[in-house]
Enzyme design. Structure first.
Site, PDB file in Angstrom:
ATOM      1  N   HIS A 152       0.749  -1.235   0.019  1.00 13.65           N
ATOM      2  CA  HIS A 152      -0.057   0.034  -0.211  1.00 13.65           C
ATOM      3  C   HIS A 152       0.670   1.108  -0.060  1.00 13.65           C
ATOM      4  O   HIS A 152       2.282   1.072   0.211  1.00 13.65           O
ATOM      5  CB  HIS A 152      -0.975   0.038   1.295  1.00 13.65           C
ATOM      6  CG  HIS A 152      -2.194  -0.975   1.136  1.00 13.65           C
ATOM      7  ND1 HIS A 152      -1.925  -2.387   1.342  1.00 13.65           N
ATOM      8  CD2 HIS A 152      -3.225  -0.734   0.953  1.00 13.65           C
ATOM      9  CE1 HIS A 152      -3.229  -2.912   1.371  1.00 13.65           C
ATOM     10  NE2 HIS A 152      -3.917  -1.943   0.761  1.00 13.65           N
ATOM     11  N   LYS A 156      -0.769   4.815   4.656  1.00 17.90           N
ATOM     12  CA  LYS A 156      -1.584   4.078   5.153  1.00 17.90           C
ATOM     13  C   LYS A 156      -1.371   3.809   6.742  1.00 17.90           C
ATOM     14  O   LYS A 156      -0.023   3.579   7.018  1.00 17.90           O
ATOM     15  CB  LYS A 156      -1.425   2.810   4.336  1.00 17.90           C
ATOM     16  CG  LYS A 156      -2.681   1.622   5.022  1.00 17.90           C
ATOM     17  CD  LYS A 156      -2.873   0.594   3.989  1.00 17.90           C
ATOM     18  CE  LYS A 156      -3.987  -0.331   4.726  1.00 17.90           C
ATOM     19  NZ  LYS A 156      -5.424   0.163   4.873  1.00 17.90           N
TER      20      LYS A 156
END
EC number: 1.17.1.8
Length: 262
Positions: A152, A156
């Site tokens: 990600h 995040k």
């Protein structure tokens, strides 16, 4: 038209959700919510085409526009309170915020059952991600040795991702607890083998340029299987969010996963 409010509209996912609601003729964006907002309307915001939609900074004030659905892309501690508030006021929550504990979900499901309100908490609204989790669950019956690599963007907040945890939970129900690798070997660098979830390993990658990607890698004697899902644009999540908004009000319970509405 379904009357919808979006919480977390200043974030990337929240703003994308608000624009999705505006773009759908059967949805009516009756408000957006962020306790830190300083504006009172979206009328001066070109991001949302300068629509005259009220901005709320207090949850109680949202009741004045009588929303049917509460879309939430905030942070875990806020999302739990938001979802509880929505359910207690007979508003169907559609929650994409990850980081809910099992106890959080159970308590919220109890409220939904008592109030007979439909809702959804989903770690991922991408249809390809939901299918990836379903395929991985099936494969775990035959390939119990498996590792998850989730990737990600570097902003995040949680690791591992909610999608990775959900995938692992689904596979664990099929494969049970199974330690992997040589238990006599130690890591020369702590953490090199990733997080241990009932014997399977989860590796979290956080880098700029990524959005959301996951690879579930199975191994067996003489063969292997890899299931991979990639998200290249956050707009891809909106198909699932829109689907949930159209369906949750037909139910009287809080679901944990988009697959229950497919």
């Amino acid at each position: 038209m379904k009357k919808i409010v979006v919480a977390g509209f200043k974030g990337r996912m929240g703003s994308t959700a608000a624009k999705m609601v505006l773009d759908n003729e059967d949805f009516d964006l009756v408000g957006v919510y962020d306790p830190r907002a300083t504006e009172t309307s979206l009328a001066g915001d070109a991001t949302f085409n300068n629509v005259d939609v009220p901005v709320f900074t207090e949850r109680e004030a949202i009741l004045s526009v009588k929303p049917e659905i509460w879309i939430d892309f905030t942070v875990p501690e806020a999302a739990v309170k938001n979802t509880k508030f929505a359910l207690e006021h007979d508003i169907s929550p559609v929650v994409g915020t990850t980081g809910f504990t099992d106890n959080d979900v159970k308590q919220l499901q109890a409220i939904a059952k008592k109030r007979q309100v439909g809702g959804l908490i989903a770690p991922n609204f991408g249809l390809s991600a939901v299918l990836m989790m379903q395929f991985a669950k099936q494969a775990a019956k035959y390939f119990p040795d498996v590792e998850i690599i989730e990737m990600h963007h570097d902003n995040k907040l949680d690791a591992p991702s909610g999608t990775a945890l959900k995938t692992a939970e689904m596979m664990q129900k099929e494969r049970g607890d199974k330690p992997q690798g040589n238990p006599d070997k130690t890591e020369s660098l702590p953490g090199a083998r990733g997080a241990n979830y009932h014997g399977m390993r989860i590796h979290s990658v956080r880098l700029p340029g990524l959005i959301a990607h996951q690879q579930v890698q199975f191994g067996a004697v003489g063969e292997g299987l890899t299931i991979r899902q990639d998200t290249y644009d956050r707009a891809s999540f909106m198909t699932g969010v829109a689907l949930a908004c159209r369906k949750v009000t037909d139910h009287h319970e809080l679901f944990d996963g988009l697959e229950y509405l497919l």
